[in-house]
Scaffold this motif. Sequence first.
Motif, PDB file in Angstrom:
ATOM      1  N   ARG A 166      40.795  29.131  -5.482  1.00 33.02           N
ATOM      2  CA  ARG A 166      39.611  28.386  -5.022  1.00 33.02           C
ATOM      3  C   ARG A 166      38.304  28.976  -5.517  1.00 33.02           C
ATOM      4  O   ARG A 166      37.241  28.431  -5.230  1.00 33.02           O
ATOM      5  N   GLY A 167      38.344  30.106  -6.221  1.00 34.43           N
ATOM      6  CA  GLY A 167      37.094  30.676  -6.733  1.00 34.43           C
ATOM      7  C   GLY A 167      37.037  32.186  -6.536  1.00 34.43           C
ATOM      8  O   GLY A 167      38.057  32.841  -6.334  1.00 34.43           O
ATOM      9  N   THR A 168      35.824  32.723  -6.581  1.00 33.53           N
ATOM     10  CA  THR A 168      35.613  34.169  -6.481  1.00 33.53           C
ATOM     11  C   THR A 168      34.657  34.474  -5.340  1.00 33.53           C
ATOM     12  O   THR A 168      33.650  33.790  -5.170  1.00 33.53           O
ATOM     13  N   LEU A 169      34.989  35.503  -4.558  1.00 36.24           N
ATOM     14  CA  LEU A 169      34.118  35.986  -3.496  1.00 36.24           C
ATOM     15  C   LEU A 169      33.911  37.483  -3.676  1.00 36.24           C
ATOM     16  O   LEU A 169      34.847  38.205  -4.020  1.00 36.24           O
ATOM     17  N   THR A 170      32.691  37.946  -3.451  1.00 35.35           N
ATOM     18  CA  THR A 170      32.424  39.388  -3.526  1.00 35.35           C
ATOM     19  C   THR A 170      31.822  39.848  -2.215  1.00 35.35           C
ATOM     20  O   THR A 170      31.152  39.081  -1.519  1.00 35.35           O
ATOM     21  N   ARG A 171      32.077  41.117  -1.900  1.00 34.70           N
ATOM     22  CA  ARG A 171      31.522  41.689  -0.682  1.00 34.70           C
ATOM     23  C   ARG A 171      31.095  43.123  -0.932  1.00 34.70           C
ATOM     24  O   ARG A 171      31.787  43.868  -1.624  1.00 34.70           O
ATOM     25  N   ASN A 172      29.977  43.486  -0.340  1.00 33.66           N
ATOM     26  CA  ASN A 172      29.394  44.801  -0.539  1.00 33.66           C
ATOM     27  C   ASN A 172      29.741  45.700   0.650  1.00 33.66           C
ATOM     28  O   ASN A 172      29.433  45.363   1.790  1.00 33.66           O
ATOM     29  N   PHE A 173      30.400  46.828   0.384  1.00 32.98           N
ATOM     30  CA  PHE A 173      30.736  47.788   1.439  1.00 32.98           C
ATOM     31  C   PHE A 173      29.971  49.094   1.260  1.00 32.98           C
ATOM     32  O   PHE A 173      30.427  50.144   1.711  1.00 32.98           O
ATOM     33  N   LYS A 174      28.815  49.053   0.599  1.00 32.02           N
ATOM     34  CA  LYS A 174      28.061  50.281   0.323  1.00 32.02           C
ATOM     35  C   LYS A 174      27.556  50.968   1.591  1.00 32.02           C
ATOM     36  O   LYS A 174      27.303  52.164   1.593  1.00 32.02           O
ATOM     37  N   HIS A 175      27.405  50.208   2.662  1.00 31.94           N
ATOM     38  CA  HIS A 175      26.908  50.799   3.913  1.00 31.94           C
ATOM     39  C   HIS A 175      27.979  51.609   4.642  1.00 31.94           C
ATOM     40  O   HIS A 175      27.665  52.351   5.561  1.00 31.94           O
ATOM     41  N   LEU A 176      29.255  51.454   4.240  1.00 35.39           N
ATOM     42  CA  LEU A 176      30.342  52.190   4.897  1.00 35.39           C
ATOM     43  C   LEU A 176      30.706  53.430   4.099  1.00 35.39           C
ATOM     44  O   LEU A 176      30.722  53.411   2.871  1.00 35.39           O
ATOM     45  N   ASN A 177      31.036  54.484   4.797  1.00 38.18           N
ATOM     46  CA  ASN A 177      31.393  55.751   4.162  1.00 38.18           C
ATOM     47  C   ASN A 177      32.904  55.780   3.905  1.00 38.18           C
ATOM     48  O   ASN A 177      33.630  56.575   4.507  1.00 38.18           O
ATOM     49  N   LEU A 178      33.374  54.863   3.049  1.00 39.03           N
ATOM     50  CA  LEU A 178      34.804  54.710   2.778  1.00 39.03           C
ATOM     51  C   LEU A 178      35.051  54.715   1.272  1.00 39.03           C
ATOM     52  O   LEU A 178      34.154  54.408   0.490  1.00 39.03           O
ATOM     53  N   ASP A 179      36.291  55.053   0.890  1.00 42.32           N
ATOM     54  CA  ASP A 179      36.705  54.984  -0.514  1.00 42.32           C
ATOM     55  C   ASP A 179      37.697  53.841  -0.676  1.00 42.32           C
ATOM     56  O   ASP A 179      38.647  53.733   0.092  1.00 42.32           O
ATOM     57  N   PHE A 180      37.491  53.010  -1.703  1.00 44.56           N
ATOM     58  CA  PHE A 180      38.392  51.895  -2.005  1.00 44.56           C
ATOM     59  C   PHE A 180      39.097  52.187  -3.317  1.00 44.56           C
ATOM     60  O   PHE A 180      38.451  52.521  -4.311  1.00 44.56           O
ATOM     61  N   GLN A 181      40.443  52.060  -3.319  1.00 43.56           N
ATOM     62  CA  GLN A 181      41.208  52.272  -4.546  1.00 43.56           C
ATOM     63  C   GLN A 181      42.276  51.199  -4.665  1.00 43.56           C
ATOM     64  O   GLN A 181      42.899  50.824  -3.671  1.00 43.56           O
ATOM     65  N   LEU A 182      42.485  50.734  -5.902  1.00 43.39           N
ATOM     66  CA  LEU A 182      43.597  49.820  -6.178  1.00 43.39           C
ATOM     67  C   LEU A 182      44.797  50.638  -6.611  1.00 43.39           C
ATOM     68  O   LEU A 182      44.666  51.580  -7.398  1.00 43.39           O
ATOM     69  N   GLN A 183      45.981  50.274  -6.092  1.00 39.16           N
ATOM     70  CA  GLN A 183      47.201  50.994  -6.434  1.00 39.16           C
ATOM     71  C   GLN A 183      48.266  50.014  -6.900  1.00 39.16           C
ATOM     72  O   GLN A 183      48.163  48.807  -6.658  1.00 39.16           O
ATOM     73  N   GLU A 184      49.299  50.570  -7.536  1.00 39.58           N
ATOM     74  CA  GLU A 184      50.450  49.784  -8.024  1.00 39.58           C
ATOM     75  C   GLU A 184      49.994  48.618  -8.898  1.00 39.58           C
ATOM     76  O   GLU A 184      50.435  47.475  -8.714  1.00 39.58           O
ATOM     77  N   GLY A 185      49.104  48.902  -9.824  1.00 36.76           N
ATOM     78  CA  GLY A 185      48.660  47.875 -10.771  1.00 36.76           C
ATOM     79  C   GLY A 185      47.893  46.747 -10.118  1.00 36.76           C
ATOM     80  O   GLY A 185      48.005  45.591 -10.518  1.00 36.76           O
ATOM     81  N   GLY A 186      47.127  47.051  -9.086  1.00 37.06           N
ATOM     82  CA  GLY A 186      46.314  46.030  -8.425  1.00 37.06           C
ATOM     83  C   GLY A 186      47.053  45.226  -7.380  1.00 37.06           C
ATOM     84  O   GLY A 186      46.569  44.197  -6.932  1.00 37.06           O
ATOM     85  N   ARG A 187      48.228  45.666  -6.940  1.00 37.57           N
ATOM     86  CA  ARG A 187      48.998  44.953  -5.907  1.00 37.57           C
ATOM     87  C   ARG A 187      48.730  45.492  -4.511  1.00 37.57           C
ATOM     88  O   ARG A 187      49.110  44.876  -3.526  1.00 37.57           O
ATOM     89  N   LYS A 188      48.115  46.677  -4.414  1.00 42.30           N
ATOM     90  CA  LYS A 188      47.785  47.258  -3.109  1.00 42.30           C
ATOM     91  C   LYS A 188      46.359  47.780  -3.130  1.00 42.30           C
ATOM     92  O   LYS A 188      45.880  48.265  -4.147  1.00 42.30           O
ATOM     93  N   LEU A 189      45.679  47.660  -2.000  1.00 43.13           N
ATOM     94  CA  LEU A 189      44.334  48.208  -1.845  1.00 43.13           C
ATOM     95  C   LEU A 189      44.391  49.311  -0.797  1.00 43.13           C
ATOM     96  O   LEU A 189      44.885  49.094   0.312  1.00 43.13           O
ATOM     97  N   LYS A 190      43.907  50.497  -1.161  1.00 41.15           N
ATOM     98  CA  LYS A 190      43.926  51.638  -0.250  1.00 41.15           C
ATOM     99  C   LYS A 190      42.495  51.968   0.150  1.00 41.15           C
ATOM    100  O   LYS A 190      41.609  52.062  -0.702  1.00 41.15           O
ATOM    101  N   VAL A 191      42.280  52.131   1.450  1.00 42.79           N
ATOM    102  CA  VAL A 191      40.964  52.470   1.983  1.00 42.79           C
ATOM    103  C   VAL A 191      41.065  53.833   2.655  1.00 42.79           C
ATOM    104  O   VAL A 191      41.892  54.030   3.543  1.00 42.79           O
ATOM    105  N   ASP A 192      40.242  54.775   2.195  1.00 44.28           N
ATOM    106  CA  ASP A 192      40.263  56.147   2.716  1.00 44.28           C
ATOM    107  C   ASP A 192      38.958  56.475   3.416  1.00 44.28           C
ATOM    108  O   ASP A 192      37.893  56.026   3.008  1.00 44.28           O
ATOM    109  N   ALA A 193      39.072  57.315   4.458  1.00 47.76           N
ATOM    110  CA  ALA A 193      37.887  57.885   5.108  1.00 47.76           C
ATOM    111  C   ALA A 193      38.103  59.392   5.195  1.00 47.76           C
ATOM    112  O   ALA A 193      39.044  59.847   5.847  1.00 47.76           O
ATOM    113  N   TRP A 194      37.265  60.139   4.516  1.00 42.21           N
ATOM    114  CA  TRP A 194      37.373  61.596   4.535  1.00 42.21           C
ATOM    115  C   TRP A 194      36.447  62.167   5.596  1.00 42.21           C
ATOM    116  O   TRP A 194      35.278  61.817   5.673  1.00 42.21           O
ATOM    117  N   PHE A 195      36.970  63.074   6.393  1.00 46.88           N
ATOM    118  CA  PHE A 195      36.208  63.741   7.456  1.00 46.88           C
ATOM    119  C   PHE A 195      35.451  62.720   8.302  1.00 46.88           C
ATOM    120  O   PHE A 195      34.250  62.836   8.518  1.00 46.88           O
TER     121      PHE A 195
END
Length: 189
Positions: A31-60
């Motif tokens: 249906r199209g493309t949507l983008t969202r900004n998470f710059k205000h959150l102190n989190l790390d976003f990583q794609l895993q398994e060739g873009g099939r999984k999204l991992k969200v990390d919070a350190w300390f």
Amino acid sequence: MKTILASETMDIPEEVTVKVSAKMVSVTGPRGTLTRNFKHLNLDFQLQEGGRKLKVDAWFGTRRTMAAIRTAISHVQNLITGVTKGFRYKMRFVYAHFPINASINSGNRGIEIRNFLGEKKVRKVDMLDGVTILRSEKVKDEIVLDGNDIELVSRSAALINQKCHVKKKDIRKFLDGIYVSDKGAIKEE
């Protein structure tokens, strides 16, 4: 107390591609493309398994940051639902005496509300970008709002609802207005 590392992963469906760059998550689907900004959150976003999984990390992270992990995943889930199915809000006209008259104009991008509580004033509401408004064929006094972005669809519904507030009357007695009756993903009927 701070937790050293908290992380959560989510699966990404086959028909959807997700891109992450500097806490900007963009989701592309049928249906199209949507983008969202998470710059205000102190989190790390990583794609895993060739873009099939999204991992969200919070350190300390504090307790508040831990809660933000699940929130961020829910937001991405809403983006995925938006680009695959889309979101639909249904609103009903409620009136006791004066029938609310609404006309949809400018290519399903706006609505004009007339005769609310018998007032002569014409209330105009323009939909936000990417939201279309239609009259329901099956149900009398119902309008349907469709769009990909849940935030824009729900905000458009809120704008319509707020235009029809009863002023200088007892709102327990004067229940007239346009209210959300149903919300969720678009189901093919």
